[in-house]
Design a protein around this motif. Sequence first.
Motif, PDB file in Angstrom:
ATOM      1  N   THR A 302     -18.562  -8.578  58.327  1.00  0.00           N
ATOM      2  CA  THR A 302     -17.879  -9.565  57.488  1.00  0.00           C
ATOM      3  C   THR A 302     -18.771 -10.793  57.295  1.00  0.00           C
ATOM      4  OG1 THR A 302     -16.805 -10.836  59.262  1.00  0.00           O
ATOM      5  CG2 THR A 302     -15.654  -8.853  58.469  1.00  0.00           C
ATOM      6  N   LYS A 303     -18.534 -11.528  56.209  1.00  0.00           N
ATOM      7  CA  LYS A 303     -19.273 -12.771  55.959  1.00  0.00           C
ATOM      8  C   LYS A 303     -18.932 -13.817  57.022  1.00  0.00           C
ATOM      9  CE  LYS A 303     -19.873 -14.256  51.772  1.00  0.00           C
ATOM     10  NZ  LYS A 303     -19.649 -14.722  50.376  1.00  0.00           N
ATOM     11  N   LYS A 304     -17.695 -13.787  57.483  1.00  0.00           N
ATOM     12  CA  LYS A 304     -17.273 -14.729  58.516  1.00  0.00           C
ATOM     13  C   LYS A 304     -18.076 -14.541  59.797  1.00  0.00           C
ATOM     14  CE  LYS A 304     -13.180 -16.246  61.090  1.00  0.00           C
ATOM     15  NZ  LYS A 304     -11.721 -16.024  61.317  1.00  0.00           N
ATOM     16  N   CYS A 306     -21.090 -13.307  59.938  1.00  0.00           N
ATOM     17  CA  CYS A 306     -22.464 -13.745  59.634  1.00  0.00           C
ATOM     18  C   CYS A 306     -22.599 -15.252  59.818  1.00  0.00           C
ATOM     19  CB  CYS A 306     -22.836 -13.365  58.206  1.00  0.00           C
ATOM     20  SG  CYS A 306     -22.968 -11.591  57.916  1.00  0.00           S
ATOM     21  N   SER A 307     -21.647 -15.981  59.261  1.00  0.00           N
ATOM     22  CA  SER A 307     -21.669 -17.436  59.381  1.00  0.00           C
ATOM     23  C   SER A 307     -21.490 -17.868  60.828  1.00  0.00           C
ATOM     24  CB  SER A 307     -20.568 -18.031  58.510  1.00  0.00           C
ATOM     25  OG  SER A 307     -20.531 -19.427  58.623  1.00  0.00           O
ATOM     26  N   ASP A 322     -28.250 -15.975  56.482  1.00  0.00           N
ATOM     27  CA  ASP A 322     -27.125 -15.225  55.949  1.00  0.00           C
ATOM     28  C   ASP A 322     -26.923 -15.655  54.495  1.00  0.00           C
ATOM     29  OD1 ASP A 322     -26.092 -17.797  56.274  1.00  0.00           O
ATOM     30  OD2 ASP A 322     -24.152 -17.111  57.016  1.00  0.00           O
ATOM     31  N   GLY A 323     -25.756 -15.346  53.921  1.00  0.00           N
ATOM     32  CA  GLY A 323     -25.462 -15.795  52.567  1.00  0.00           C
ATOM     33  C   GLY A 323     -25.980 -14.897  51.469  1.00  0.00           C
ATOM     34  N   GLN A 325     -25.844 -11.508  48.757  1.00  0.00           N
ATOM     35  CA  GLN A 325     -24.871 -10.917  47.848  1.00  0.00           C
ATOM     36  C   GLN A 325     -24.707  -9.433  48.173  1.00  0.00           C
ATOM     37  OE1 GLN A 325     -26.487 -11.629  43.946  1.00  0.00           O
ATOM     38  NE2 GLN A 325     -26.229 -13.832  44.063  1.00  0.00           N
ATOM     39  N   ASP A 326     -23.760  -8.796  47.484  1.00  0.00           N
ATOM     40  CA  ASP A 326     -23.616  -7.343  47.601  1.00  0.00           C
ATOM     41  C   ASP A 326     -24.922  -6.663  47.246  1.00  0.00           C
ATOM     42  OD1 ASP A 326     -20.976  -7.103  48.468  1.00  0.00           O
ATOM     43  OD2 ASP A 326     -20.164  -7.215  46.443  1.00  0.00           O
ATOM     44  N   LYS A 329     -23.849  -8.511  51.650  1.00  0.00           N
ATOM     45  CA  LYS A 329     -23.178  -9.786  51.896  1.00  0.00           C
ATOM     46  C   LYS A 329     -22.709  -9.924  53.344  1.00  0.00           C
ATOM     47  CE  LYS A 329     -18.574  -8.258  50.377  1.00  0.00           C
ATOM     48  NZ  LYS A 329     -17.481  -8.494  49.404  1.00  0.00           N
ATOM     49  N   ASN A 330     -22.569  -8.807  54.044  1.00  0.00           N
ATOM     50  CA  ASN A 330     -22.108  -8.839  55.438  1.00  0.00           C
ATOM     51  C   ASN A 330     -23.258  -8.672  56.434  1.00  0.00           C
ATOM     52  OD1 ASN A 330     -19.455  -9.100  54.514  1.00  0.00           O
ATOM     53  ND2 ASN A 330     -19.202  -6.874  54.400  1.00  0.00           N
ATOM     54  N   TYR A 331     -24.467  -8.931  55.958  1.00  0.00           N
ATOM     55  CA  TYR A 331     -25.658  -8.798  56.806  1.00  0.00           C
ATOM     56  C   TYR A 331     -26.285 -10.174  57.069  1.00  0.00           C
ATOM     57  CZ  TYR A 331     -26.000  -3.704  55.931  1.00  0.00           C
ATOM     58  OH  TYR A 331     -25.784  -2.348  55.862  1.00  0.00           O
TER      59      TYR A 331
END
Length: 363
Positions: A302-304, A306-307, A322-323, A325-326, A329-331
């Motif tokens: 998830t992006k959460k 990653c952050s 992080d940050g 795109q597809d 985006k979750n990497y």
Amino acid sequence: MFLKRNIKNLKRMQTSLNRDLLKGINLDRNEKVDLFDKKLQNKIKKKLSKNIFNTTPDVSSLYQNISRYFKINRDNVYITQGITEAIFQIIFSLVKQKDEIIIMNETYPMYKIISKLHNVKYKTWNFNKNLQLSFEDLKRKINNKTKIIFLVNPNLPIEYEFDRKLKKEIYKLCVKRNILLVYDEAYFHFGSKSEIYNSVKKKNLIVMRTFSKGWGLPGIRLGFITGKKDIINYISKCRSLVETNGFSFEIAKWAIKNNKILSEHVKTVKMGYKFLSKNLNKLKDNFHGGKVTNAIILDLKTKKNCSSLRKYLRQRKIYIRDGFQDPIKNYVRISLCSPQKLKIFLLYYKKWKKKLNFSYQNS
């Protein structure tokens, strides 16, 4: 005052700010993470000319050094301030209004930024969910307005290497449609096949190189392009007063003569990949890359997450990126370096997972 709308509307963000570059572990920029030792730095400083501050460099000797080292004729080389300036000048000199270019996605973000600065329309050749590219997809994006295709080989943040067969198919298509094919070989030294010698023999082909990645010298902002004499001569007319500054000029000359720094850096990156991939496999984590570049991307689902990991590590002066795109985006992206530094990253990565009671299987 007249302001160009395309520039006024362009959103720019500066990344990797406020890092502790000396005491931190800088895994966020695909650059050389391990510092050059003090003895080597002092040796380089002693080699600097006494006139480095008060004279404009005569770059002819650097052209000779690059020409001899890569066994390419001087007329087939043009020195630039890194690949970024090369992209800028290629688009500026060869793309007219209403022309189009094709770039990869995701890849080096400056391709999109430079295109927008020049108000040039670009199409993206996108990676699929399996992190692969489709040649048929590329063909569908080409039309009569297509003037340049930029290919980063090998690519990052999604590591991807074009094989010989696909290269031939793409080049054949470019020649047929009179499209310029430009290979960005920033990460070539980590194990990829180069088109540098084809670029000086074949039409519609240019290769861009840099001292930033394999050589580990991003601070000097220096690179060069190769191609047939006529196209190199044409693009080189876009240069500033001189191609580079005195410091970059002299350090690049020193680096070419002392190319052990290149081989040692590549060796360190390979050792780092071996260490990190082994340990991530033990953790049963999903990751991609590191075989022909100097970074991997790690799937955190998830992006959460990653952050969260980025912020957690930053508090400990470990920096990752992080940050995206597809389809990534979750990497997060992690630059490769010595196992000693990656051990510290791995220690805190495990602590972060434990703290969050994190389980990929249950996410």
